[in-house]
Design a protein around this motif. Structure first.
Motif, PDB file in Angstrom:
ATOM      1  N   ASP A   5      -0.798  60.343  70.404  1.00  0.00           N
ATOM      2  CA  ASP A   5      -1.423  61.359  69.568  1.00  0.00           C
ATOM      3  C   ASP A   5      -2.946  61.350  69.699  1.00  0.00           C
ATOM      4  O   ASP A   5      -3.612  62.343  69.397  1.00  0.00           O
ATOM      5  CB  ASP A   5      -1.012  61.183  68.101  1.00  0.00           C
ATOM      6  N   VAL A  19       1.442  66.196  57.607  1.00  0.00           N
ATOM      7  CA  VAL A  19       2.175  65.160  58.338  1.00  0.00           C
ATOM      8  C   VAL A  19       3.483  65.802  58.778  1.00  0.00           C
ATOM      9  O   VAL A  19       4.398  66.001  57.961  1.00  0.00           O
ATOM     10  CB  VAL A  19       2.424  63.923  57.461  1.00  0.00           C
ATOM     11  N   TYR A  20       3.560  66.141  60.045  1.00  0.00           N
ATOM     12  CA  TYR A  20       4.697  66.919  60.533  1.00  0.00           C
ATOM     13  C   TYR A  20       5.692  66.006  61.248  1.00  0.00           C
ATOM     14  O   TYR A  20       5.438  65.534  62.355  1.00  0.00           O
ATOM     15  CB  TYR A  20       4.240  68.037  61.474  1.00  0.00           C
ATOM     16  N   LEU A  21       6.830  65.769  60.603  1.00  0.00           N
ATOM     17  CA  LEU A  21       7.865  64.870  61.129  1.00  0.00           C
ATOM     18  C   LEU A  21       9.193  65.608  61.209  1.00  0.00           C
ATOM     19  O   LEU A  21      10.247  65.059  60.889  1.00  0.00           O
ATOM     20  CB  LEU A  21       7.985  63.632  60.232  1.00  0.00           C
ATOM     21  N   THR A  23      10.271  67.642  64.103  1.00  0.00           N
ATOM     22  CA  THR A  23      10.468  68.194  65.438  1.00  0.00           C
ATOM     23  C   THR A  23      11.929  68.463  65.738  1.00  0.00           C
ATOM     24  O   THR A  23      12.244  69.360  66.526  1.00  0.00           O
ATOM     25  CB  THR A  23       9.862  67.248  66.490  1.00  0.00           C
ATOM     26  N   ASP A 275       7.480  57.907  71.126  1.00  0.00           N
ATOM     27  CA  ASP A 275       8.338  58.387  70.042  1.00  0.00           C
ATOM     28  C   ASP A 275       9.203  57.264  69.477  1.00  0.00           C
ATOM     29  O   ASP A 275       9.370  57.142  68.250  1.00  0.00           O
ATOM     30  CB  ASP A 275       9.232  59.517  70.546  1.00  0.00           C
ATOM     31  N   LEU A 278       7.362  54.765  67.205  1.00  0.00           N
ATOM     32  CA  LEU A 278       7.148  55.278  65.861  1.00  0.00           C
ATOM     33  C   LEU A 278       8.436  55.238  65.045  1.00  0.00           C
ATOM     34  O   LEU A 278       8.429  54.867  63.865  1.00  0.00           O
ATOM     35  CB  LEU A 278       6.607  56.704  65.922  1.00  0.00           C
ATOM     36  N   PHE A 332      10.071  61.894  65.206  1.00  0.00           N
ATOM     37  CA  PHE A 332       8.738  61.479  65.620  1.00  0.00           C
ATOM     38  C   PHE A 332       8.487  61.909  67.056  1.00  0.00           C
ATOM     39  O   PHE A 332       9.284  61.638  67.956  1.00  0.00           O
ATOM     40  CB  PHE A 332       8.606  59.959  65.490  1.00  0.00           C
ATOM     41  N   TYR A 335       2.774  64.133  69.025  1.00  0.00           N
ATOM     42  CA  TYR A 335       1.607  64.428  68.189  1.00  0.00           C
ATOM     43  C   TYR A 335       1.579  63.607  66.910  1.00  0.00           C
ATOM     44  O   TYR A 335       0.694  63.789  66.074  1.00  0.00           O
ATOM     45  CB  TYR A 335       1.544  65.920  67.851  1.00  0.00           C
ATOM     46  N   ASN A 336       2.541  62.710  66.716  1.00  0.00           N
ATOM     47  CA  ASN A 336       2.547  61.812  65.555  1.00  0.00           C
ATOM     48  C   ASN A 336       1.953  60.464  65.920  1.00  0.00           C
ATOM     49  O   ASN A 336       1.933  60.070  67.096  1.00  0.00           O
ATOM     50  CB  ASN A 336       3.971  61.604  65.039  1.00  0.00           C
ATOM     51  N   ASP A 340       1.083  58.498  60.350  1.00  0.00           N
ATOM     52  CA  ASP A 340       2.088  59.413  59.819  1.00  0.00           C
ATOM     53  C   ASP A 340       3.292  58.640  59.281  1.00  0.00           C
ATOM     54  O   ASP A 340       3.839  58.960  58.220  1.00  0.00           O
ATOM     55  CB  ASP A 340       2.551  60.381  60.909  1.00  0.00           C
TER      56      ASP A 340
END
Length: 350
Positions: A5, A19-21, A23, A275, A278, A332, A335-336, A340
């Motif tokens: 990220d 916080v966009y989780l 996807t 990914d 995370l 995840f 971009y995380n 996050d």
């Protein structure tokens, strides 16, 4: 731990204000795609002639490289369900189709609505052992949408090969983070608006070199060998490649497929490592909080039973996740970052 990220190419493309989780539902659109889509729309406003084929072939070639096959084996369409319907229509009456319990409807429903196919549904873990001499096709997602479980793809390929069954693999929850070779399967289908960070309305189909017995039932003028000579009357000569299964595209939607080039630049394997690191951080934090996630080793999708009802409150706090059948589903992607994960864990702790 990889930290994509903060990589310049990623940081310059994404700037979420939350916080966009989520996807697994819809991926974020990179800046390059948004610019290209706006430019295509502006050209339409100005009355400039659109390029119907250049961006489509660019997207086709990029996706082919991501999936390890030649571009001549990739068709560009609009939906997974449309391509699965095409595959379902190619099967003879009475053919057995093996599917996984709870798999995504767009994949499995076309085989059910035929009415004259023998559709057999078993737990995901039993798919390879349930393939038999009477199985014509296995239709399964590489990664389950609801909880992130991965299909045992090596075992599936071995079982299908042993019994002469074909495989239709839905990679909508895999393409973009999981390294795959589409050449190892008869058919793969995917949308682009999840892990490939594309826009709604764009899908890909990969086919064998002999087309796997598919009839181009939805072939229109763009599927002709010479599309501009195929505008009126029956298409007398279909494209000699998978382009015979193409569907007309939204110019702006295809322009948004610039995200595929970003995936290529970053590299699918690098995305996978990032990914999964995370997701594992989240799993470890959940256990410390006393929550047991559903088993989905090796997946960036983590589902937690009993916490789905907190989605609304989390959204109000600026954290986007999904509620799937009462489970909180977090996904995840590139971009995380660790912050996050920690913010979601802190919110759940409260």
């Amino acid at each position: 731990m990889p930290n994509l990220d903060r990589a310049p190419v990623v940081a310059s493309e994404f700037a979420p204000v939350r916080v966009y989780l989520n996807t697994a539902a819809v991926g974020l659109i990179p800046a390059r795609s948004a610019r290209a889509a706006r430019a295509a729309l502006d050209e339409g406003v100005a009355g400039l002639p659109p390029d119907f084929f250049g961006p489509v072939d660019e997207a086709r070639a990029s996706y082919a490289r991501i999936m390890g096959v030649g571009a001549d084996r990739v068709a560009v369409g609009t939906s997974v369900v449309g391509y699965c319907a095409l595959i379902a229509a190619s099967l003879p009456a009475g053919a057995e189709v093996l599917t996984a319990e709870g798999d995504f409807s767009s994949l499995v429903n076309p085989f059910h609505v035929r009415g004259d196919l023998k559709v057999r549904t078993v737990p995901l873990e039993r798919i390879p052992e349930e393939v038999g001499p009477g199985t014509a096709l296995v239709a399964v997602s590489a990664v389950q949408s609801s909880d992130g479980r991965l299909a045992d793809l090596p075992a599936l390929r071995a079982a299908a090969s042993a019994h002469g069954a074909r495989i239709c693999l839905d990679v909508s929850q895999a393409a973009g983070w999981l390294p795959l070779d589409a050449g190892e399967y008869d058919f793969t289908v995917t949308v682009t608006h999840k892990w490939l960070c594309g826009m709604f309305g764009l899908a890909f189909l990969t086919v064998p070199e002999d087309f796997g017995g598919l009839l181009p039932l939805s072939a229109g003028w763009v599927a002709g060998e010479d599309p501009w000579a195929s505008c009126y009357g029956p298409v007398t000569e279909l494209a000699g490649t998978a382009r015979r299964f193409d569907e007309p595209q939204s110019v702006a939607c295809v322009a948004g497929a610039r995200s595929l080039a970003l995936v290529e630049e970053v590299g699918v394997e690098a995305v996978r490592r990032h990914d999964l690191a995370l997701a594992d951080r989240f799993r470890e934090g959940l256990l410390r909080l006393g929550h047991e996630p559903l088993p989905s080793p090796g997946s960036p999708i983590v589902s937690v039973p009993g916490l789905g009802g907190r989605r609304t409150a989390l959204s109000a706090a600026g954290i986007e996740v999904s509620d799937r059948a009462g489970s909180l589903r977090a996904a995840f992607h590139l971009y995380n970052g660790p912050a996050d994960v920690d913010r979601l864990l802190d919110a759940l702790d409260r």
